[in-house]
Design a protein around this motif. Structure first.
Motif, PDB file in Angstrom:
ATOM      1  N   LYS A 193       0.853  -1.178   0.000  1.00 24.27           N
ATOM      2  CA  LYS A 193       0.000   0.000   0.000  1.00 24.27           C
ATOM      3  C   LYS A 193       0.891   1.231   0.000  1.00 24.27           C
ATOM      4  N   GLU A 194       0.580   2.189  -0.882  1.00 22.49           N
ATOM      5  CA  GLU A 194       1.468   3.336  -1.069  1.00 22.49           C
ATOM      6  C   GLU A 194       0.931   4.584  -0.372  1.00 22.49           C
ATOM      7  N   TYR A 195       1.884   5.352   0.183  1.00 21.82           N
ATOM      8  CA  TYR A 195       1.583   6.593   0.878  1.00 21.82           C
ATOM      9  C   TYR A 195       2.511   7.696   0.363  1.00 21.82           C
ATOM     10  N   ILE A 196       2.024   8.918   0.339  1.00 21.30           N
ATOM     11  CA  ILE A 196       2.843  10.064  -0.049  1.00 21.30           C
ATOM     12  C   ILE A 196       3.978  10.227   0.963  1.00 21.30           C
ATOM     13  N   ILE A 201      -0.509   7.732   8.227  1.00 25.85           N
ATOM     14  CA  ILE A 201      -1.515   6.675   8.087  1.00 25.85           C
ATOM     15  C   ILE A 201      -2.735   7.054   8.906  1.00 25.85           C
ATOM     16  N   SER A 202      -3.870   6.494   8.543  1.00 29.75           N
ATOM     17  CA  SER A 202      -5.110   6.793   9.246  1.00 29.75           C
ATOM     18  C   SER A 202      -5.172   6.035  10.567  1.00 29.75           C
ATOM     19  N   GLU A 203      -6.152   6.397  11.380  1.00 30.72           N
ATOM     20  CA  GLU A 203      -6.299   5.733  12.682  1.00 30.72           C
ATOM     21  C   GLU A 203      -6.622   4.250  12.511  1.00 30.72           C
ATOM     22  N   SER A 204      -7.478   3.921  11.533  1.00 30.88           N
ATOM     23  CA  SER A 204      -7.829   2.507  11.317  1.00 30.88           C
ATOM     24  C   SER A 204      -6.620   1.714  10.853  1.00 30.88           C
ATOM     25  N   GLU A 205      -5.790   2.317  10.005  1.00 29.51           N
ATOM     26  CA  GLU A 205      -4.576   1.636   9.555  1.00 29.51           C
ATOM     27  C   GLU A 205      -3.595   1.463  10.707  1.00 29.51           C
ATOM     28  N   GLU A 231       5.130   9.549  16.480  1.00 30.14           N
ATOM     29  CA  GLU A 231       4.268  10.520  17.140  1.00 30.14           C
ATOM     30  C   GLU A 231       3.428   9.820  18.201  1.00 30.14           C
ATOM     31  N   SER A 232       3.066  10.582  19.217  1.00 28.81           N
ATOM     32  CA  SER A 232       2.324  10.007  20.334  1.00 28.81           C
ATOM     33  C   SER A 232       0.825  10.317  20.280  1.00 28.81           C
ATOM     34  N   GLU A 233       0.402  11.107  19.311  1.00 24.63           N
ATOM     35  CA  GLU A 233      -1.007  11.440  19.212  1.00 24.63           C
ATOM     36  C   GLU A 233      -1.404  11.661  17.760  1.00 24.63           C
ATOM     37  N   PHE A 234      -2.703  11.565  17.493  1.00 23.55           N
ATOM     38  CA  PHE A 234      -3.223  11.730  16.149  1.00 23.55           C
ATOM     39  C   PHE A 234      -3.405  13.212  15.838  1.00 23.55           C
TER      40      PHE A 234
END
Length: 368
Positions: A49-52, A211-215, A254-257
């Motif tokens: 899966k690719e991410y910027i 990445i998203s929270e679900s990922e 990172e420790s938070e979203f």
């Protein structure tokens, strides 16, 4: 004349009969066309899966002037590789040399004054012991001596500051790295804080991606995650579409979203001994993800029309029907089937270009 009139109808009937025979033959050929059919292939494999990606040098700092003055000398060229402590630029230092000499002289005077008071203190002490002067005189001299010592310390601080400023007229490399474009020329007037250039350490680079929270929650199921040693091997896809020859290790940094996007950042570190990567470059991070038991369809079965994917499905009456489906990522010669097809359906494996809706075929099971 009557004989001729009878011949033409007979000939016409012959042509009509021949035409019907040809059409009948064509229909027969269509009805007996053999096509290989298969079911969807269910596989558990790994996709990427690719991410910027945001590519940054491990160290990248701005070189700015700490003083005001003229840029007198440039010792390096743009893009040069430099060593830590190497002199890169020199500012005019005459003013700062004078300030240093003045501070040094002031320190010598302060030391001399302190020595003079110290001698007077010793003399007064002896006079007190002989009861020639009172202890008040001794106390006064002691206070004067402490003041003289304080002036010495003050002069030392002024000298140290002058020495520092004189040293700052030479702008040195803070670490091993590569010089960026030089924004000023020799003779330019620098203000305090003027940007001269940037320097980057390109031996290794950090590549950040979100990445998203679900990922993130999916990644948190990794067996190493709970032991704080979580890392995942990832690939870097360069801006030209080629794969970077080295892999990197992705870690959560990172420790938070992020409140606005609901994402969290990961960092992957990549070696860069060849110097191919540059600070600020673009690309994509490819993260391996297990598909689990997922249905796939072979690329030979797929017809693409206006960015939509179709396959020919075999009906119970041996006819075929073009059916759309949602194609996911391509893996080798297969497409992931996101939706639109069932695992129990029979799909034409190849030769789909000669088919059309409702066409009757002779289906033969094909082994993939």
């Amino acid at each position: 004349m009557k004989t001729l009139s009878l011949v033409f109808p007979v000939v016409g009937l012959a042509f009509f009969a021949a035409s019907c025979t040809v059409k009948s033959t064509e229909n027969k050929v269509e009805a007996t066309k053999q096509v290989p059919v298969v079911s969807l292939t269910v596989m558990d494999t790994t996709v990427y899966k690719e991410y910027i990606a945001d590519i940054q040098a491990t160290k990248n700092v701005e070189l700015r002037s700490r003083l005001s003055g003229f840029l007198e000398k440039i010792y390096v060229d743009e893009g040069a590789v430099v060593k830590a402590g190497q002199v890169l630029f020199q500012m005019n230092n005459e003013e700062y040399k004078s300030a240093y000499a003045k501070a040094e002289a002031a320190l010598n005077i302060a030391i001399s004054e302190a020595k003079k008071v110290e001698l007077e203190k010793e003399r007064t002490k002896k006079l007190v012991e002989k009861n020639i002067v009172s202890t008040t005189e001794a106390d006064l001299i002691t206070v004067q001596y402490k003041a003289a010592l304080s002036k010495v310390e003050e002069a030392k601080a002024v000298l140290s500051q002058a020495r520092t400023k004189l040293g700052q007229t030479l702008i040195r490399a803070p670490f091993n790295g590569r010089i960026d474009r030089i924004l000023l020329k020799e003779g330019s007037l620098l203000e305090e804080g003027s940007l001269i250039t940037n320097i980057s350490d390109l031996n290794s680079l950090n590549v950040y991606f979100d990445i998203s929270e679900s990922e993130y929650l999916d990644l948190a199921t990794d067996s190493n995650f709970s032991s704080n040693t979580f890392n995942k091997e990832v690939k870097l896809i360069l801006a030209n579409g080629l794969e970077y020859p080295h892999t990197g290790k992705a870690q959560i940094v990172e420790s938070e979203f992020e409140r606005n996007t609901g994402s969290i950042s990961l960092r992957a570190k990549f070696p860069n001994a060849e110097g191919l990567l540059k600070h600020g470059a673009s690309g994509k991070i490819a993260v391996p993800v297990s598909t689990g038991n997922t249905p796939f369809v072979h690329q030979k079965s797929v017809v693409e029309i206006q960015d939509k994917a179709y396959v020919y499905v075999l009906n119970d009456d041996s006819t075929v029907k073009m059916q759309p489906f949602e194609a996911g990522q391509r893996v080798g010669h297969y497409y992931i089937v996101e939706s639109g097809l069932d695992e129990d359906q029979k799909i034409v494996f190849e030769g789909v270009q000669g088919l059309r809706n409702g066409m009757k075929v002779n289906a033969i099971t094909h082994q993939q």
